[in-house]
Structures are given as C-alpha cells and as structure tokens.
Design an enzyme around this catalytic site. Structure first.
Site, PDB file in Angstrom:
ATOM      1  N   GLY A 359       0.883  -1.020   0.409  1.00 35.40           N
ATOM      2  CA  GLY A 359      -0.207  -0.321   0.000  1.00 35.40           C
ATOM      3  C   GLY A 359       0.826   1.126   0.061  1.00 35.40           C
ATOM      4  O   GLY A 359       2.104   0.839  -0.319  1.00 35.40           O
ATOM      5  N   PRO A 360       0.287   2.465  -0.156  1.00 39.64           N
ATOM      6  CA  PRO A 360       1.089   3.448  -0.087  1.00 39.64           C
ATOM      7  C   PRO A 360       1.476   4.209   0.980  1.00 39.64           C
ATOM      8  O   PRO A 360       1.166   3.346   2.607  1.00 39.64           O
ATOM      9  CB  PRO A 360      -0.062   4.638  -0.752  1.00 39.64           C
ATOM     10  N   PRO A 361       2.884   4.990   0.917  1.00 37.94           N
ATOM     11  CA  PRO A 361       3.300   5.429   2.919  1.00 37.94           C
ATOM     12  C   PRO A 361       2.271   5.705   3.293  1.00 37.94           C
ATOM     13  O   PRO A 361       0.970   6.329   3.331  1.00 37.94           O
ATOM     14  CB  PRO A 361       4.054   6.709   1.959  1.00 37.94           C
ATOM     15  N   GLY A 362       2.441   5.482   4.875  1.00 42.60           N
ATOM     16  CA  GLY A 362       1.354   6.675   5.912  1.00 42.60           C
ATOM     17  C   GLY A 362       0.247   5.872   6.546  1.00 42.60           C
ATOM     18  O   GLY A 362      -0.257   6.372   6.650  1.00 42.60           O
ATOM     19  N   VAL A 363       0.073   4.798   5.544  1.00 45.81           N
ATOM     20  CA  VAL A 363      -1.430   3.994   6.116  1.00 45.81           C
ATOM     21  C   VAL A 363      -1.749   2.831   6.678  1.00 45.81           C
ATOM     22  O   VAL A 363      -2.965   2.362   7.284  1.00 45.81           O
ATOM     23  CB  VAL A 363      -2.275   2.920   5.370  1.00 45.81           C
ATOM     24  N   GLY A 364      -0.492   2.510   7.556  1.00 40.80           N
ATOM     25  CA  GLY A 364      -0.099   1.870   9.133  1.00 40.80           C
ATOM     26  C   GLY A 364       0.239   0.341   8.706  1.00 40.80           C
ATOM     27  O   GLY A 364       0.599  -0.675   9.305  1.00 40.80           O
ATOM     28  N   LYS A 365       1.120   0.211   7.650  1.00 43.89           N
ATOM     29  CA  LYS A 365       1.782  -0.982   6.966  1.00 43.89           C
ATOM     30  C   LYS A 365       2.726  -1.486   8.408  1.00 43.89           C
ATOM     31  O   LYS A 365       2.667  -2.801   9.308  1.00 43.89           O
ATOM     32  CB  LYS A 365       1.898  -1.187   5.862  1.00 43.89           C
ATOM     33  N   THR A 366       3.582  -0.768   9.093  1.00 44.64           N
ATOM     34  CA  THR A 366       4.526  -0.957   9.454  1.00 44.64           C
ATOM     35  C   THR A 366       4.228  -1.400  11.219  1.00 44.64           C
ATOM     36  O   THR A 366       4.684  -2.341  12.276  1.00 44.64           O
ATOM     37  CB  THR A 366       5.876  -0.026   9.381  1.00 44.64           C
ATOM     38  N   SER A 682      -5.160   3.541 -18.139  1.00 47.59           N
ATOM     39  CA  SER A 682      -7.017   3.817 -17.802  1.00 47.59           C
ATOM     40  C   SER A 682      -6.990   5.373 -18.380  1.00 47.59           C
ATOM     41  O   SER A 682      -8.708   6.038 -17.533  1.00 47.59           O
ATOM     42  CB  SER A 682      -6.605   3.961 -16.388  1.00 47.59           C
ATOM     43  N   LYS A 725      -8.340   5.331  -6.492  1.00 50.42           N
ATOM     44  CA  LYS A 725      -9.067   5.850  -7.815  1.00 50.42           C
ATOM     45  C   LYS A 725     -11.168   7.184  -7.211  1.00 50.42           C
ATOM     46  O   LYS A 725     -10.713   8.596  -6.876  1.00 50.42           O
ATOM     47  CB  LYS A 725      -9.027   5.920  -8.704  1.00 50.42           C
TER      48      LYS A 725
END
Length: 793
Positions: A359-366, A682, A725
C-alpha cells in the site's frame, strides 16, 4: 696381479654387461647384482678369461633387452674380485673399476655381448691451479658431511689421501646424489681438470641444498623446542594451580561451554557440531589465532533460542481489542490475524503465516506489525531491507572471512531470545542486487513454509527452524518484487484512508499522541471538527496520515511555545483560525475545474501514494492531422491517445464532425504536472472525451470524473486501482464517476459511505461515456447515441 700390470694387459675384446641406474668409475669397488641371461653369461665368460669385463650404463633403465643403441659409448673396464651364485639362478659380483674405455664395435650379441674396446688414458700432471682446486673440493666434501650429508669418516679420509686429480673427481662424484646422466658426463670427461671443475660445480650445488635444509631443520627444531617448552610450562602451571586450589582457566572455560551447550536444548546434529568445535578449541594453544573465531562461533550457537518460545495469547476478544486500540480501519488485516488465532486454537500448532502488506506510504503497514505482535503475545522484530544489495545480509558470511557474522535474520532472532517472534521485513520492494548477489533469492528460502524449517545460515552451517516465525513484509509496489518471491507470500492490499477515516484517526490517535509528545493536555489545546476537515482537505493530500500528523504537530509546537511564554487560556483551533498556525492552504478542495469547459476532462489515476485527480486538456489548430502529446507520458499512455484519435475518426459521422477533420487540424493533448512521469491505459476514455469535446464544441461536465481503457471500437475495458481512484474522487469533491462495467465487482471493497456519497455510473462503451459526460445542452448533438457498439469478435 697389481692394478698397473692388469691395466697394461687389458685385451681389446671383452664381454659386456649393461648396467641399470649405476655408473662405475675407475679405482672404485661396487657390488653388482646380475640377473639377465646375457649378463650372467658375460660374467661367467669373464671369470674364465682373465676376470675382466666391460661395464656400460643403459640410457633407459626400463629397457629389459638392450641393444647397441641402448647403451652409452663410454664405460669402464672392471676386474671381477668375487662372484657368488644365488639359488634363484642370479649372481652377485664384487667389481673394481680399472680404466675408462670406449666401445669401438659390437662383435656378438648372443649368448652374451662381446665388444672391441679402446682404453682411454688420462694425464696425471698436477700444477698449482689443479692443487688449489683439489683442496677446495676436499674442503667442500668435508663441509657437506658437516651439514648432515651421510658420508662415513673413512670415505673422507680416503678422499684426503687421493693425489691424482681425475681420481679425486671420480671419487667425489660417485658419493654425490646426482642423476645418471650427470655422472655419465663426468665419466666421459677425459681431462682431469675438466672433471674437477664439474665435480666442484655439482658439489657446490649440493652444499646450497644442504644449507637450505639445515636452516629449515633449525627453524623446525626451534619451533618444536618452543612448543615443548610452552607445554611443560603449562603443565607446571596447571600443577601449581591445582596445589593452590585454583582451576585452570582454560579448562574452566571448556567446562562452562559444555554446560551451556547442554542447557541450550540444541537439536542433536547442532549439539554434535558444537561439541566438535569445542573439542578443537580444547586442543588448540590458548594463543592460537583461531581460538577467538571458535569462541565467537560457539557463543552464537549457544545464544540462539533453539527451544525458547513466547507463550501465545489465544484470546480472540483480547486480540481484537488490542488491534482496535492501535489502528482504526484495516479490517482485512485484523480479520486475517483473528483467523490465524482461531485455527491455532483449534489445531494446537500451526506454521506462522507469511503476509505481505502492500500500500501507499503512511497507511499503517509497519505500525500494525507491532500491534499484531502485541495481540499475539509475541516478541516483535523489524528490519529494513531498503537498499540491501548483499546476499550475506540475509544468509551471513562464511567463517573463512575475517570478521564474519550471521545474517540479519539469525542476529535478530538471537537478540530477541525466542524462536516464534513476529518478524517484519520493511520495504521488500526496494531490495537491490549487484555483484555480491541477489538478496531476494536468499529470501526465497526464508519466506517459504516448506523450506524455512531448516534455514541454513552460511555462518552457522547448521539448520535453524524458522517455521514458527510469523513473517510480515511491506511494500509500496508489487511489481518490483520477483514473481517467485511474490508467490510465497499472502498479499494484503492497504488502500488509502477516506476523509472520515482520517478524521477518526486524527481524533482518536494522532491528537492524543502529539499532545503527549509536546507536553500539552486537552485543557491547553483543542481542535474542532471543522479545523480537522480543513487540514485534511486543504493542507494535506495523501493516501496515509503522515503529513496529517506532521501538520498537527506543527500546531502543537506553536501552542507549546505560547504556554511556555505564559499563556493561561486554552487554545482552540477552528476552521477560521487555522491559517494563523499553518499559513494559507496548500491545496484546493472541490471540483478539479471551476467551470464546464470545452476540451478539458477530469480523469482518475493511481500513484504510489494512492489515487489522484487530474485534468486532461485537448485543443485543435489548423494543420495536417499531426497529434502532439505532452506531459511526460509513457508509451502505453501515448498508445491510448492514438486509440482515442482513431475512435473519434471512426465515429465522426455520429458525432457530427467533418470527416476530413484529421487532414485539416492538428491535435494536441496535454496532461498537467509535466515533471511527473505518467503511464498506463486507464486515461484512454478521458483523452477521448477531451478530443470529442474539442471537435464537437460540447463542454465536459466538471463534476464528472472517469477512468477506463479505450479500444478502437470504443469499448471501455477494466482498469486497476479502482478503490484508490474513487477515494481520490471523493476527497476532491467529485459527485459522479464513470467506471468500466467490468469493475462493478470491485465496488464491494469500497467503504459504504463513499458508495452512498458518490454516484458511480458503470459504462461499457464510449458512446455512453460521451452521453453522460457532455453538458445537457450538447447531448442532442450526438446522433444515434443509443446505437449499440460493434459486436466483439
């Protein structure tokens, strides 16, 4: 018969015996073993006829039946002093060399060799130079004996008594370790001075070899003496320590290692390896360089948690509560962890799952990795793989290298002390490769449940069980991850947060965290809901919440300064006062365009940091049908533009466009933010809509955004990244979104309130897109807009 009288009576015809690996010189006595039939016959003949025989050496000792050409021309006439016949038919003879001789002719070959010979006489004159050379030769001969060459004392005395130069040279050469060919050269040298010089050369070479050997022997002897001395001293020291009641430190260390190995609960093969290395350590001198290497290796083996495990919490409700406390949303990840716990509780044991959060940075993966570890009651390990290029970072270095260590996986598990932690590998999509190897190939074994139960680190050289470890990897993109590695992981996509989710996260997590970090309390600072919405909409534009947290921290810092300066009242941040803290807004919120315009269509794109809204512009100018594309577009996007132009040309009649428009007008399509590379199919229907708007004169509605791939027949095909999107459209205030009909199934992944607030219109062909996108006044201009698209083949 004296030697002189016998030498004078040497006949011209003599029996001949070929010798193997032996050169006989005049005046020297040697034993002979005679075994070949011709040689025995020649020996018997010589015993009957004066006891004289011609002795010459074979050129090749391996030749069993030598002929004329197989023996040297120069040899020695010898007198047979004694003969002894042996029971096996062979004979032993004692012979004495008399004179050098040259073979002139072979007279017969059977039953023995009979040859005509010529005796070679030599000069016996001794001048001062010859005398000096003889003395030097005798001195070197004695020196060779001193250096260890096994020369009996009587031989040295005999050499000193020789007065003839040629005889001395023959005597010395006979006692040197020379090759047959080299001795034959001396035998063939007629002049005594020549023989002396050659003998001196060979003896000097022998002396050099003896001196080198003597030095080597002295060094070895010195080392052995030193080692023996150290051994005796250590034994004496051990005896003294035992008398005083002190234990030997080395033995105490060995006993301590044995005790630790027994307590480490190692598997049997690993324990055998450890004890073998300990045995090597015990036998080595304490000062040996390799002792520190073995100690370090044993310390690593003993320090690994071979049997230590964290006791897992199998309470699903407690795990759910912990996950909800730390993170808002992320339901799919939480459900996967709870499913793992449920199966573990039913089966009693289960291999750790291998998850990949994308996922994109800053979404809580780590950050959710730490929460997962807390909810399971396990230890947490995190390593970053970004920029790692060396395979040894994963597998370790072999012990042959100076300063070798295990890989980061074994090091981390050793430090944490349990064999079942939650192990997070951050940024797995940013692993590189170079001449030192490919780390992703090493990860294939680590992240494969069928192989990692016997993971082999190059340093340890023994298998370690990683099957109980829960591995979690994170990535921003899936594409850079090799397919073989991607196949081993369960991929969970992290979408960007919606506006409502960001407000919840800011209220429940970010604001309390920043207040605590800045030494503030809710009584000193308050954010209104309107202020938070303004921050989300106009001061941050991201899929995650990192910039949101930084922006809140900026406000907290300014309030903290006012508190320190003496302000007593509560600071209340509202929508109206927000600009005092953060300055003017950085982004505009709402529709991408302020008015409905001709030649401008709003599209939706996917980026590494989530979805985004872009405006695609098109225009025309008199020309010859040239298409210009700008905006840093990739090959796929350029081909989509070509397909859009072809579609417009094929539908020119239905769109009420002159059929020759492509011959009289140049077209230009531009995608703003030209510094950013763009690619993908797209934006196909968005470019087609912008072009159609230019040539029909119909404006495109500013409240509509669209995404979809276009074909030459006008079909709208499925695209990826739909959720991101649609979230971007929702953030930007778009009210209506046109999506491919094949993407309808992806709407189930969308938050319910987003689906309710957005009008999502599925379309299957370009005619439907233009019908929906053009403003109402222009829609009648579309002829036959209800016509079905061409049937697909």
């Amino acid at each position: 018969m004296s030697q002189q009288s016998q030498a004078q009576s040497i006949p011209e015809v003599l029996p001949l015996i070929p010798l193997r690996d032996l050169i006989l010189f005049p005046n020297l006595v040697v034993p002979l073993f005679v075994g070949r039939e011709r040689s025995i016959n020649a020996l018997e003949e010589s015993m009957r006829e004066g006891h004289l025989v011609a002795l010459v050496t074979q050129k090749d000792a391996e030749t069993q039946d030598p002929g004329h050409e197989d023996v040297y021309e120069i040899g020695c006439v010898a007198s047979i002093m004694q003969e002894l016949k042996l029971p096996d038919g062979t004979a032993k003879a004692l012979v004495e060399g008399q004179k050098r001789m040259r073979i002139l002719e072979f007279l017969q070959t059977d039953p023995f060799f009979l040859v005509r010979v010529e005796v070679i006489d030599e000069s016996v004159q001794v001048d001062m130079e010859t005398e000096a050379l003889m003395r030097a030769l005798i001195h070197d001969f004695e020196h060779a004996s001193e250096l260890g060459k096994p020369i009996p004392q009587e031989v040295l005395m005999a050499a000193s008594a020789i007065e003839e130069p040629g005889r001395l040279a023959d005597f010395v050469v006979f006692h040197l370790n020379l090759k047959v060919e080299e001795k034959q050269e001396i035998l063939e040298a007629v002049e005594p001075m020549d023989r002396l010089e050659r003998a001196a050369t060979y003896l000097r070479k022998e002396l050099e070899i003896l001196e080198i050997g003597s030095k080597i022997q002295d060094r070895v002897k010195e080392q052995m003496t030193k080692t023996q001395r150290e051994y005796f001293l250590r034994e004496q020291l051990k005896a003294i320590q035992q008398e005083l009641g002190h234990l030997d430190e080395v033995q105490a260390e060995i006993d301590e290692y044995k005790e630790k190995i027994a307590e480490a609960s190692m598997p049997e093969p690993v324990e055998e390896k450890a004890l073998k290395e300990l045995g090597r350590l015990e036998k080595m001198p304490p000062a040996a360089a390799e002792t520190s290497v073995i100690r370090t290796y044993l310390d690593w083996l003993i320090g690994l948690p071979w049997a230590e495990e964290s006791e897992e919490k199998l309470d699903l409700e407690a795990a759910q509560r912990i996950l909800d406390e730390d993170h808002y949303g992320l339901e799919k990840v939480k459900e996967r962890i709870l499913e793992y716990l449920a199966v573990h509780k039913l089966t009693g044991r289960m291999r750790g799952p291998i998850l990949c959060f994308v996922g994109p940075p800053g979404v809580g993966k780590t950050s959710i990795g730490r929460s997962i570890a807390r909810s399971l009651g396990r230890e947490f390990i995190r390593i970053s793989l970004g920029g790692v290029r060396d395979e040894a970072e994963i597998r370790g270095h072999r012990r042959t290298y100076v300063g070798a260590l295990p890989g980061r996986i074994v090091q981390s598990i050793s430090q944490i002390g349990t064999k079942n932690p939650v192990f997070m590998m951050d940024e797995i999509d940013k692993v590189g490769m170079d001449f030192r190897g490919d780390p992703t190939s090493a990860l294939l074994e680590v992240l494969d449940p069928e192989q990692n139960y016997a993971f082999q680190d190059h340093y340890l050289e023994v298998p370690f069980d990683l099957s109980d470890v829960m591995f979690i990897t994170t990535a921003n993109l899936l594409d850079p991850i090799p397919p073989a590695l991607r196949d081993r992981m369960e991929v969970i996509h992290f979408p960007g947060y919606t506006e409502d989710e960001k407000l919840h996260i800011a209220t429940d997590y970010l604001i309390p965290k920043q207040l605590k970090e800045h030494g503030l309390t809710p009584g000193k600072l308050e954010f209104t809901e309107g202020a938070l919405k303004e921050i989300v909409r106009r001061y941050t534009r991201e899929a995650g919440v990192r910039n949101l947290e930084r922006t809140i921290a900026m406000v907290c810092r300014q309030v903290a300064r006012k508190v320190v300066e003496g302000r007593k009242s509560k600071s209340r941040v509202t929508e109206r006062t927000l600009h005092k803290y953060l300055g003017p807004p950085k982004f505009s919120f709402g529709l991408a365009e302020e008015h409905d315009e001709v030649g401008a269509a709003t599209g939706l794109v996917w980026t590494e940091v989530g979805g985004d809204v872009i405006t695609i512009e098109a225009t025309k100018m008199p020309g010859k049908g040239t298409l210009t594309l700008t905006g840093h577009l990739g090959d796929v996007m350029r081909e989509s533009a070509q397909a859009a132009v072809s579609y417009i040309r094929t539908r020119s009649v239905e769109l009420d466009i002159p059929a020759d428009f492509a011959e009289k007008w140049d077209m230009h399509i531009h995608v703003p933010a030209a510094a950013i590379p763009k690619d993908g199919p797209s934006a196909g229907i968005t470019m087609a809509a912008a072009l159609a708007s230019v040539f029909t004169g119909c404006a495109v509605r500013r409240d509509i955004a669209m995404t979809g791939e276009i074909t030459l027949r006008g079909r709208v095909l499925q695209v990826g990244g739909l959720k991101e999107k649609l979230l971007a459209a929702h953030r930007a205030g778009i009210t209506t979104v046109l999506i491919p009909k094949e993407n309808v199934r992806d709407l189930d992944l969308m938050p319910e309130h987003v689906r309710e607030e957005l009008k999502i219109v599925p379309v299957s062909n370009m005619d439907e897109v233009l019908t929906k996108a053009f403003v109402k006044g222009c829609r009648p201009a579309l002829k036959n807009r209800g016509r079905k698209p061409p049937a697909s083949s």
